[in-house]
Design a protein around this motif. Structure first.
Motif, PDB file in Angstrom:
ATOM      1  N   LEU A 188       0.782  -1.114  -0.159  1.00 32.78           N
ATOM      2  CA  LEU A 188      -0.077  -0.075  -0.003  1.00 32.78           C
ATOM      3  C   LEU A 188       0.973   1.314  -0.075  1.00 32.78           C
ATOM      4  O   LEU A 188       0.431   2.195  -0.611  1.00 32.78           O
ATOM      5  CB  LEU A 188      -1.161   0.040   1.122  1.00 32.78           C
TER       6      LEU A 188
ATOM      7  N   PRO B 133       2.650   1.618  -5.350  1.00 35.78           N
ATOM      8  CA  PRO B 133       1.328   1.321  -4.455  1.00 35.78           C
ATOM      9  C   PRO B 133       0.215   0.640  -5.297  1.00 35.78           C
ATOM     10  O   PRO B 133       0.042   1.057  -6.452  1.00 35.78           O
ATOM     11  CB  PRO B 133       0.951   2.549  -3.791  1.00 35.78           C
ATOM     12  N   LEU B 134      -0.445  -0.481  -4.625  1.00 38.71           N
ATOM     13  CA  LEU B 134      -1.488  -0.963  -5.573  1.00 38.71           C
ATOM     14  C   LEU B 134      -1.299  -1.566  -6.777  1.00 38.71           C
ATOM     15  O   LEU B 134      -2.109  -1.511  -7.690  1.00 38.71           O
ATOM     16  CB  LEU B 134      -2.656   0.027  -5.401  1.00 38.71           C
ATOM     17  N   SER B 135       0.022  -1.763  -6.785  1.00 35.78           N
ATOM     18  CA  SER B 135       0.641  -2.286  -8.356  1.00 35.78           C
ATOM     19  C   SER B 135      -0.293  -3.682  -8.945  1.00 35.78           C
ATOM     20  O   SER B 135      -0.242  -3.712 -10.095  1.00 35.78           O
ATOM     21  CB  SER B 135       2.119  -2.512  -8.443  1.00 35.78           C
ATOM     22  N   TRP B 136      -1.151  -4.339  -8.126  1.00 35.21           N
ATOM     23  CA  TRP B 136      -1.687  -5.380  -8.339  1.00 35.21           C
ATOM     24  C   TRP B 136      -3.117  -5.155  -8.845  1.00 35.21           C
ATOM     25  O   TRP B 136      -3.575  -6.170  -9.596  1.00 35.21           O
ATOM     26  CB  TRP B 136      -1.630  -6.338  -7.238  1.00 35.21           C
ATOM     27  N   CYS B 137      -3.496  -4.043  -8.705  1.00 35.43           N
ATOM     28  CA  CYS B 137      -5.019  -3.523  -9.004  1.00 35.43           C
ATOM     29  C   CYS B 137      -4.939  -3.383 -10.668  1.00 35.43           C
ATOM     30  O   CYS B 137      -4.316  -2.403 -11.047  1.00 35.43           O
ATOM     31  CB  CYS B 137      -5.415  -2.494  -8.236  1.00 35.43           C
TER      32      CYS B 137
ATOM     33  N   TYR C 283      -6.897   3.852   4.356  1.00 39.17           N
ATOM     34  CA  TYR C 283      -6.157   2.261   4.372  1.00 39.17           C
ATOM     35  C   TYR C 283      -5.923   1.916   5.792  1.00 39.17           C
ATOM     36  O   TYR C 283      -5.017   2.690   6.386  1.00 39.17           O
ATOM     37  CB  TYR C 283      -5.089   2.168   3.546  1.00 39.17           C
TER      38      TYR C 283
ATOM     39  N   TRP D 299     -10.306  -1.034   3.456  1.00 39.62           N
ATOM     40  CA  TRP D 299     -10.215   0.223   2.591  1.00 39.62           C
ATOM     41  C   TRP D 299     -11.539   0.655   2.395  1.00 39.62           C
ATOM     42  O   TRP D 299     -12.593   0.065   2.240  1.00 39.62           O
ATOM     43  CB  TRP D 299      -9.729  -0.815   1.118  1.00 39.62           C
TER      44      TRP D 299
ATOM     45  N   LEU E  82     -11.290  -3.867  -7.605  1.00 36.24           N
ATOM     46  CA  LEU E  82     -10.061  -3.470  -6.428  1.00 36.24           C
ATOM     47  C   LEU E  82      -9.773  -4.418  -5.346  1.00 36.24           C
ATOM     48  O   LEU E  82      -8.698  -4.890  -5.256  1.00 36.24           O
ATOM     49  CB  LEU E  82     -10.213  -2.076  -6.227  1.00 36.24           C
TER      50      LEU E  82
ATOM     51  N   THR F  46      -6.789  -7.418  -4.874  1.00 36.05           N
ATOM     52  CA  THR F  46      -6.121  -7.351  -3.611  1.00 36.05           C
ATOM     53  C   THR F  46      -6.210  -8.526  -2.847  1.00 36.05           C
ATOM     54  O   THR F  46      -5.108  -9.176  -2.457  1.00 36.05           O
ATOM     55  CB  THR F  46      -6.723  -6.326  -2.404  1.00 36.05           C
TER      56      THR F  46
ATOM     57  N   HIS G  33      -4.024 -11.027  -4.974  1.00 33.08           N
ATOM     58  CA  HIS G  33      -2.587 -10.557  -4.849  1.00 33.08           C
ATOM     59  C   HIS G  33      -2.181 -11.439  -3.556  1.00 33.08           C
ATOM     60  O   HIS G  33      -0.931 -12.015  -3.587  1.00 33.08           O
ATOM     61  CB  HIS G  33      -2.389  -9.194  -4.960  1.00 33.08           C
TER      62      HIS G  33
END
Length: 161
Positions: free
Chosen positions: A38, A43-47, A109, A122, A150, A154, A157
């Motif tokens: 996060l 940040p949040l590269s998997w979304c 968060y 979240w 999203l 998450t 991931h």
């Protein structure tokens, strides 16, 4: 591309926003791993619905840090952190966006340890622009669908069911 300025708000907005969606998920990884995902450099590269997330202020990051991200390849957002409790919680407000959709928008968060990993909550809080208030009340579904994607990304991931 033009940028539209959003109104600032205080932390109480996360409890009082006209549109507030909060998702809690138990993740089978350490709180430190969740926090790094996060608050780290990507940040949040998997979304899949988010891209180009990057800090625009130098480390160390904390209250006042700034970041940019692109949502669904067409909405660019500039963010400023208004709360930063290292390893545990941070919140930001959007200061500018490339589409005049929101009057106010922010995310919170929170990461807490559990016996089996981490609990991540979240929260999305927003107020649409005045011309969009009635349609937003009637058609909140597209935004909720995006948020749920999203959340699913998450969970995937971090290996949650």
């Amino acid at each position: 591309m033009p940028w539209f300025t959003l109104e600032r708000f205080d932390l109480s907005f996360f409890d009082t926003a006209p549109h507030r969606h909060s998702y809690t998920m138990d993740l089978p990884v350490s709180p430190e791993a969740v926090w790094e995902g996060l608050a780290g450099p990507a940040p949040l590269s998997w979304c899949r619905g988010l891209s180009n997330g990057r800090y625009t202020s130098p480390p160390p990051h904390g209250v006042g840090a700034t970041r940019e991200v692109t949502a669904i390849q067409l909405l660019h957002l500039r963010e400023e952190f208004v709360r930063w409790e290292e390893g545990r919680r941070h919140s930001f407000l959007v200061t500018e966006a490339t589409l005049p959709i929101f009057r106010r928008f922010g995310e919170d968060y929170e990461v807490v340890p559990t016996p089996t990993g981490a609990r991540f909550t979240w929260t999305f809080a927003f107020e649409p622009e005045p011309l969009l208030r009635r349609p937003a009340a009637l058609t909140d579904a597209p935004g909720v669908r995006f948020m749920k994607k999203l959340i699913a990304d998450t969970k995937r991931h971090f290996g949650a069911a």
